[in-house]
Every structure is written in structure tokens, then in C-alpha cells.
Design a protein around this motif. Structure first.
Motif, PDB file in Angstrom:
ATOM      1  N   GLY A  55       0.826  -1.217   0.000  1.00  0.00           N
ATOM      2  CA  GLY A  55       0.000   0.000   0.000  1.00  0.00           C
ATOM      3  C   GLY A  55       0.841   1.240   0.000  1.00  0.00           C
ATOM      4  N   ALA A  56       1.925   1.219   0.827  1.00  0.00           N
ATOM      5  CA  ALA A  56       2.800   2.398   0.874  1.00  0.00           C
ATOM      6  C   ALA A  56       3.476   2.626  -0.473  1.00  0.00           C
ATOM      7  N   GLN A 102       1.865   6.719  -6.819  1.00  0.00           N
ATOM      8  CA  GLN A 102       0.822   7.682  -7.204  1.00  0.00           C
ATOM      9  C   GLN A 102       1.346   9.109  -7.101  1.00  0.00           C
ATOM     10  N   GLU A 145       1.659  11.830 -10.084  1.00  0.00           N
ATOM     11  CA  GLU A 145       1.045  13.165  -9.980  1.00  0.00           C
ATOM     12  C   GLU A 145       2.095  14.262 -10.159  1.00  0.00           C
ATOM     13  N   ARG A 159      -5.918   7.266   2.792  1.00  0.00           N
ATOM     14  CA  ARG A 159      -5.042   7.401   1.619  1.00  0.00           C
ATOM     15  C   ARG A 159      -5.831   7.908   0.411  1.00  0.00           C
ATOM     16  N   SER A 186      -5.093  15.951  -3.227  1.00  0.00           N
ATOM     17  CA  SER A 186      -4.055  16.459  -4.142  1.00  0.00           C
ATOM     18  C   SER A 186      -4.634  16.767  -5.518  1.00  0.00           C
ATOM     19  N   THR A 226      -4.481  20.405  -7.147  1.00  0.00           N
ATOM     20  CA  THR A 226      -3.946  20.624  -8.500  1.00  0.00           C
ATOM     21  C   THR A 226      -4.978  21.336  -9.371  1.00  0.00           C
TER      22      THR A 226
END
Lengths: 163, 159
Positions: A4-5, A11, A15, B8, B15, B19
Motif C-alpha cells: 500500500g505504501a 501515485q 502526480e 489514503r 491532491s 492541482t
């Protein structure tokens, strides 16, 4: 847990890469526009100086100066102010300064001076392609990949004397 | 697990929203900057062309006013060019109200000034910059040149 981390880090990187591409394009685009304006301003000023030289000599016994004379008078100004291009002289073809062509090399800006006795005018043209940092996307008139057009054409009437 | 997972996803959504909020501002800033630079560029072009056109007043003998005005306008129209100039908006005037004795008085007057004003309109309506610059910008530049001390006269004009 570790998976998961890792997905989260991935991600964030994606981004970041997306945002960076957009921000970099904007920064480069702004820089490019500034440099283009600086280059055009230099060409406009040089053409103005060149045409005064050409027009001033048009009524003299030796006639209007050839491209080489006008070019040598404005060369240093162009060399110091053109960004992404170097100046070069171009002789008129059939009494006309050749129009901007897509076949010309990128990074060279040509100076051409010609007199049109029938019309009583003198013309100085500064034309060519300067190298571009980014493909232009702001609706600039004529462009090709990796290059922006400089197309300055000044015309003045040479002095006419009373009979 | 579910709570952490939701957290999460929340961060990711946050984010994206950030953005989405910041990006339009960046784009507006960039387009606004581009528009300002092109307006400055048009100002340079207009100043140069107005000066050249005004100098055309001296290209004909004194007294040939209509020919001088034709040369002024012709020089101006042929010397102004730019990526965002409205073609029909290029105008130059040298009105008698601004002096211009050299052009309009019946006798030659050395050391008087020829004064002309050039006008162009910059429009970004057909490109991306128009998203920010939604209005046309009309620019005006003037040029003054002193008449030379010696001029030939056109036929039937007193010097």
C-alpha cells in the motif's frame, strides 16, 4: 502494508510528473514568448535603422545601397539582440526580397535591401526562423516545428525632386 | 485497514483538488503574461512604423501635400505587421490641429514639426490568449519630426 505504501509513493510520483510537465511547459512557454518578443524587437529596430540608411542613400548619385551595405550597418545590432538565430545577408531575387519560406534553415535570419524605382520606394526585409524552446501554442501566425518566424518588412518612399 | 485505506484515498483526492485549483491560476498567469508581452511587441512595431511613416512626409517636394499624405499612409500600412494586429485597424493621421504647418500651410515654414499619430488594435480573439485577454487593446503612438531647413518646392508653391 508495504504494498500500500509503495502504491502511494507511485501515485505521488505520477502526480508530480504530470504537474511538472504542465508547469515546465508553462514556464518554458513564457520564457519563449519573452525571448521571441526580444528578438522581434531587435529585428524591428534594426530594420528601421537599415531603411533610413537605404532611403537616405536612394537620392544620392550612387543610388540606394546594396544589401551588403545595409547588412554591414545593422549586423552588430542583430548579432547582439537575436536570440536563437544568427544574421546573414540575402540578395534580392528578380528585384524582390524573397518571401519567408519553410525551406529556409532554422536559426538564420536574413537581411535583404532593395529599391523599387518604379514605385519610388526602398524596402528592407528581415526574415527567417529562430529556434524555439517549445512548440508554440499561443496562436502565433506562422510557425514550424522547433522554430518561430521573424518577418519584418519596412518600406519607405525615397525622396522625389521637383522638376 | 478500512480507515487507513479511506485516509489514503482522501489524500489522493485532496491532491487532485489542489492541482485542479492551482492549475487554472497558473494557466491564467501564463496567458496573461503572453498577452502583455505581445501588446508590448505591438507597441514597438507601431512606434517604429509611425516614425518611418512620418519621415515619408519629406519624401516629396514641399507643397505636394496629397502625395505626402499618401506616402505617409502607404509607408505605415506596409511597415506595420504583427501576429495579433487587426488588419482593418491600422490608421495614421497627421491632423492640422496638431501644428503640421509643413503639410498644410501655403508657404514653406522651416523648423516646424510634422506630427503624426499611428493607431492599431491588438486582438487575441482567435487564440488561447483570448481566454484571458477578452478585450481588444487599441494602441496609439505619435511621432514628431522637424522639417528640414532646405526643401525643393512643388510647382506653383511659394517657398
Amino acid at each position: 502494508m508495504r504494498q500500500g505504501a509503495g502504491r502511494g509513493d507511485g501515485q505521488a510520483m505520477v502526480e508530480f510528473a504530470l504537474v511538472l510537465a504542465v508547469v515546465l511547459s508553462l514556464v518554458l512557454g513564457c520564457t519563449q514568448i519573452g525571448l521571441y518578443a526580444l528578438t522581434r524587437g531587435t529585428a524591428i529596430t534594426a530594420a528601421e535603422r537599415g531603411i533610413y540608411i537605404a532611403a537616405g542613400a536612394a537620392g544620392s548619385p550612387t543610388g540606394p545601397p546594396a544589401t551588403a551595405d545595409v547588412y554591414s550597418a545593422i549586423r552588430s545590432e542583430l548579432q547582439s539582440g537575436l536570440v536563437g538565430a544568427t544574421p546573414a545577408p540575402m540578395a534580392p531575387v528578380d528585384g524582390v526580397c524573397p518571401p519567408l519560406s519553410a525551406s529556409w534553415p532554422v536559426g538564420v535570419v536574413y537581411v535583404c535591401a532593395v529599391a523599387h524605382p518604379a514605385a519610388g520606394t526602398v524596402e528592407v526585409a528581415i526574415r527567417g526562423w529562430v529556434s524555439a524552446l517549445v512548440p508554440p501554442g499561443f496562436g502565433l501566425g506562422s510557425w514550424r516545428t522547433g522554430a518561430l518566424a521573424i518577418n519584418i518588412d519596412d518600406v519607405v518612399h525615397s525622396a522625389v525632386f521637383a522638376p | 485497514m478500512t480507515g487507513r485505506h479511506n485516509g489514503r484515498r482522501g489524500e489522493g483526492a485532496q491532491s487532485v483538488v489542489e492541482t485542479a485549483l492551482v492549475l487554472p491560476f497558473l494557466i491564467v498567469l501564463a496567458l496573461g503574461f503572453a498577452g502583455a508581452i505581445f501588446v508590448l511587441d505591438a507597441t514597438t512595431e507601431l512606434r517604429s512604423a509611425t516614425g518611418l511613416a512620418t519621415s515619408a512626409a519629406f519624401s516629396v517636394p514641399y507643397g505636394a501635400t496629397s502625395q505626402a499624405l499618401f506616402n505617409i499612409n502607404d509607408t505605415f500600412q506596409r511597415s506595420v505587421s504583427g501576429p495579433f494586429l487587426e488588419p482593418g485597424s491600422l490608421r495614421i493621421t497627421c491632423p492640422p490641429s496638431e501644428g503640421n504647418q509643413y503639410l498644410y500651410s501655403a508657404t514653406y515654414q522651416p523648423d516646424t514639426v510634422v506630427s503624426c499619430q499611428g493607431t492599431v488594435t491588438v486582438s487575441f480573439s482567435n487564440n488561447l490568449i483570448g481566454l484571458v485577454w477578452r478585450w481588444n487593446v487599441t494602441l496609439q503612438q505619435s511621432a514628431q519630426l522637424v522639417a528640414p531647413p532646405f526643401r525643393q518646392c512643388a510647382p506653383r508653391v511659394t517657398c
